[in-house]
Motif scaffolding. Structure first.
Motif, PDB file in Angstrom:
ATOM      1  N   MET A 190       0.825  -1.195   0.000  1.00  0.00           N
ATOM      2  CA  MET A 190       0.000   0.000   0.000  1.00  0.00           C
ATOM      3  C   MET A 190       0.862   1.249   0.000  1.00  0.00           C
TER       4      MET A 190
ATOM      5  N   GLY B  80       0.490   5.862  -0.835  1.00  0.00           N
ATOM      6  CA  GLY B  80      -0.356   6.970  -1.249  1.00  0.00           C
ATOM      7  C   GLY B  80       0.509   8.052  -1.844  1.00  0.00           C
TER       8      GLY B  80
ATOM      9  N   MET C  73       0.710  12.359  -2.819  1.00  0.00           N
ATOM     10  CA  MET C  73       0.136  13.698  -2.669  1.00  0.00           C
ATOM     11  C   MET C  73       0.143  14.354  -4.033  1.00  0.00           C
TER      12      MET C  73
ATOM     13  N   ALA D   4      -3.431   5.038  -2.936  1.00  0.00           N
ATOM     14  CA  ALA D   4      -4.381   6.118  -2.663  1.00  0.00           C
ATOM     15  C   ALA D   4      -3.862   7.427  -3.236  1.00  0.00           C
TER      16      ALA D   4
ATOM     17  N   ALA E   8      -3.964  10.995  -2.417  1.00  0.00           N
ATOM     18  CA  ALA E   8      -4.347  11.751  -1.220  1.00  0.00           C
ATOM     19  C   ALA E   8      -4.842  13.137  -1.634  1.00  0.00           C
TER      20      ALA E   8
ATOM     21  N   GLU F 227      -6.020  15.262   1.219  1.00  0.00           N
ATOM     22  CA  GLU F 227      -4.901  15.823   1.972  1.00  0.00           C
ATOM     23  C   GLU F 227      -4.286  17.019   1.230  1.00  0.00           C
TER      24      GLU F 227
ATOM     25  N   GLN G 243      -5.524   8.677   6.084  1.00  0.00           N
ATOM     26  CA  GLN G 243      -4.380   7.869   5.662  1.00  0.00           C
ATOM     27  C   GLN G 243      -4.349   6.525   6.391  1.00  0.00           C
TER      28      GLN G 243
ATOM     29  N   ASP H 131      -6.684   4.501   4.624  1.00  0.00           N
ATOM     30  CA  ASP H 131      -6.088   4.004   3.370  1.00  0.00           C
ATOM     31  C   ASP H 131      -5.351   2.691   3.633  1.00  0.00           C
ATOM     32  N   ILE H 132      -4.573   2.700   4.715  1.00  0.00           N
ATOM     33  CA  ILE H 132      -3.688   1.565   4.973  1.00  0.00           C
ATOM     34  C   ILE H 132      -4.460   0.333   5.468  1.00  0.00           C
TER      35      ILE H 132
ATOM     36  N   VAL I 118       3.875  -1.216   3.856  1.00  0.00           N
ATOM     37  CA  VAL I 118       3.839   0.169   3.410  1.00  0.00           C
ATOM     38  C   VAL I 118       5.280   0.677   3.336  1.00  0.00           C
TER      39      VAL I 118
ATOM     40  N   GLN J 213       8.172   9.381   7.527  1.00  0.00           N
ATOM     41  CA  GLN J 213       6.758   8.994   7.587  1.00  0.00           C
ATOM     42  C   GLN J 213       6.462   7.961   8.679  1.00  0.00           C
TER      43      GLN J 213
HETATM   44  N1  TRP Z   1       0.621  11.415   3.314  1.00  0.00           N
HETATM   45  C1  TRP Z   1       1.347  10.782   2.251  1.00  0.00           C
HETATM   46  C2  TRP Z   1       2.304  11.818   1.608  1.00  0.00           C
HETATM   47  O1  TRP Z   1       2.418  12.914   2.098  1.00  0.00           O
HETATM   48  C3  TRP Z   1       0.408  10.240   1.191  1.00  0.00           C
HETATM   49  C4  TRP Z   1      -0.445   9.093   1.652  1.00  0.00           C
HETATM   50  C5  TRP Z   1      -1.815   9.071   1.765  1.00  0.00           C
HETATM   51  C6  TRP Z   1      -0.015   7.783   2.036  1.00  0.00           C
HETATM   52  N2  TRP Z   1      -2.245   7.860   2.147  1.00  0.00           N
HETATM   53  C7  TRP Z   1      -1.186   7.047   2.325  1.00  0.00           C
HETATM   54  C8  TRP Z   1       1.237   7.181   2.133  1.00  0.00           C
HETATM   55  C9  TRP Z   1      -1.110   5.722   2.724  1.00  0.00           C
HETATM   56  C10 TRP Z   1       1.311   5.859   2.548  1.00  0.00           C
HETATM   57  C11 TRP Z   1       0.140   5.128   2.829  1.00  0.00           C
HETATM   58  O2  TRP Z   1       2.958  11.534   0.646  1.00  0.00           O
END
Ligand code: TRP
Length: 429
Positions: A64, A66, A68, A97, A99, A102, A182, A185-186, A200, A206
């Motif tokens: 998984m 995400g 931005m 995902a 985001a 976000e 987030q 998402d995970i 992840v 992070q």
């Molecule tokens: N917040 C992460 C970023 O700033 C993006 C993100 C959203 C993400 N959902 C996630 C990363 C789930 C890992 C897993 O890039």
């Protein structure tokens, strides 16, 4: 690369401190001798053994990440995707995902713009890099992710959010809830497609997100596995523990435990024979069995933690400092300019460098070779030795790096054109 550790520089000391402070174990898995593992670019992990076991046993697992959608995709973002692609090849069910909520909250990017950036700057490059079809979704459009984010919000209070993220009272609510979206998402793949280990891959900065998500997962579970002293399964909640205790006991025995004791008052099942237990089996079975009585049970997600790439001019590599990084969509000429102006581990003068050699271990240009430009260890070793022995001057080294980067960018550009026809294999609506 084994006899000299390239990261014996101050960076690794920082990571060692980070590992100690946050209880992050060192990464000792070889991932089929994967480039990031063998070059020590993965500096730690959370609970990776459960994912490693899933790969070994060819059982279900998720990968998984995400993105931005707030600008260009740059070489620093590429590493995570390279790893996602690796896990996909190893059988992971991949979820990505966008985001967009976000970036709407924190960068003021409209959802329409976010969608366009996500496709043009990220998805096309992901496909060009080798990502096969997967679940690629937008936070703003995923009702299942939004719904579960509400549910899990119950587990976290404001003082915890402040402690982790330092939120001030002036923070907007959507920003405050972004980490919870987030976390959703995970965990959502497990909630909707059944519990399984999840990996992840993240940059070292992070890790707090992962810790929060792991805490949330464990708070929502009825069965909690504790391995500090022997193996213990405790039963959360306040309802009569008899039935769950019976289930846990049974699973422990099927996992190979011979000496099992129970304590009804403390709601604990315990085994002394820790060495012989099939923990992977136990964890998967517990999560599966728990699903019958608790629809929100998940296996705490794992992470691999990547060393952060240094910016080309030194400091942190980030898209807010365009000269510190190279966008995958940029023209080779522009990337050449950035590389030629980059910081190196070279000496003050050519004579001095010829005499004493350069320092590749404190050189953002050498990092470019490590992460992106030199796939072959013999080649990398040659660059390293030539630098150390003063045979390689920074100008020519940068020029060679720029040449290789140009080839990479051109290749990606061609592949992006082909990728365009495949977008609808990834986005389903
Ligand atoms: N917040 C992460 C970023 O700033 C993006 C993100 C959203 C993400 N959902 C996630 C990363 C789930 C890992 C897993 O890039």
């Amino acid at each position: 690369m084994n006899e000299v550790n390239p990261w014996s520089s101050s960076q690794i000391e920082d990571y060692e401190r980070m590992r100690k402070e946050f209880g992050i174990p060192e990464f000792n898995f070889d991932l089929d001798n994967n480039l990031f593992a063998r070059r020590h670019l993965i500096i730690g992990h959370r609970d990776f053994s459960s994912v490693n076991e899933a790969m070994r046993r060819k059982s279900k697992f998720y990968a998984m990440t995400g993105l931005m959608p707030s600008g260009e995709m740059h070489i620093g973002n590429k590493t995570v995707i390279d790893l996602i692609i690796y896990f996909q090849k190893k059988g992971a069910d991949v979820h990505i995902a966008v985001a967009d909520l976000e970036s709407y909250a924190t960068r003021g990017i409209s959802l329409e713009k976010g969608r366009q950036l996500a496709i043009e700057n990220f998805l096309l490059n992901y496909i060009a890099l080798g990502l096969e079809p997967c679940d690629f979704y937008f936070q703003s459009e995923s009702s299942r992710v939004q719904k579960f984010s509400y549910i899990l919000s119950k587990e976290v209070n404001m003082s915890e959010m402040k402690a982790i993220y330092g939120f001030e009272d002036s923070k907007r609510m959507l920003e405050i809830s972004s980490p919870l979206i987030q976390a959703s998402d995970i965990l959502s793949p497990q909630i909707y497609d059944g519990p399984a280990p999840t990996v992840v891959p993240v940059g070292a900065d992070q890790d707090p997100h992962i810790r929060l998500t792991r805490d949330i997962s464990s708070r929502m579970n009825l069965f909690r596995l504790n391995m500090d002293r022997g193996i213990e399964i405790s039963i959360g909640g306040t309802e009569d523990p008899e039935k769950p205790m019976k289930i846990a006991e049974n699973i422990m025995i099927r996992a190979g435990a011979t000496k099992v004791s129970r304590n009804r008052k403390y709601r604990i099942i315990r085994s002394e024979d820790s060495g012989n237990l099939d923990l992977f089996f136990m964890r998967n079975e517990l999560a599966r069995a728990e699903r019958e009585i608790n629809r929100y049970s998940t296996i705490a997600p794992s992470s691999v933690i990547l060393r952060l790439e240094t910016g080309i001019r030194g400091g942190k590599m980030s898209k807010s400092v365009p000269e510190s990084t190279i966008s995958l969509n940029e023209r080779p000429e522009d990337s050449r300019k950035k590389i030629m102006r980059g910081l190196t581990g070279g000496k003050e003068s050519v004579e001095e460098q010829k005499r004493l050699g350069g320092n590749p271990y404190a050189c953002p240009i050498f990092e470019l070779y490590m992460y992106h430009l030199s796939k072959d260890d013999t080649d990398l070793k040659r660059v390293e030795e030539e630098c150390l022995t003063g045979k390689r001057m920074c100008g020519e080294c940068k020029s060679e790096a720029a040449e290789r980067m140009g080839l990479l960018l051109n290749e990606l550009k061609e592949k992006r054109e082909l990728a365009r026809d495949r977008i609808n294999e990834y986005i389903k609506d």
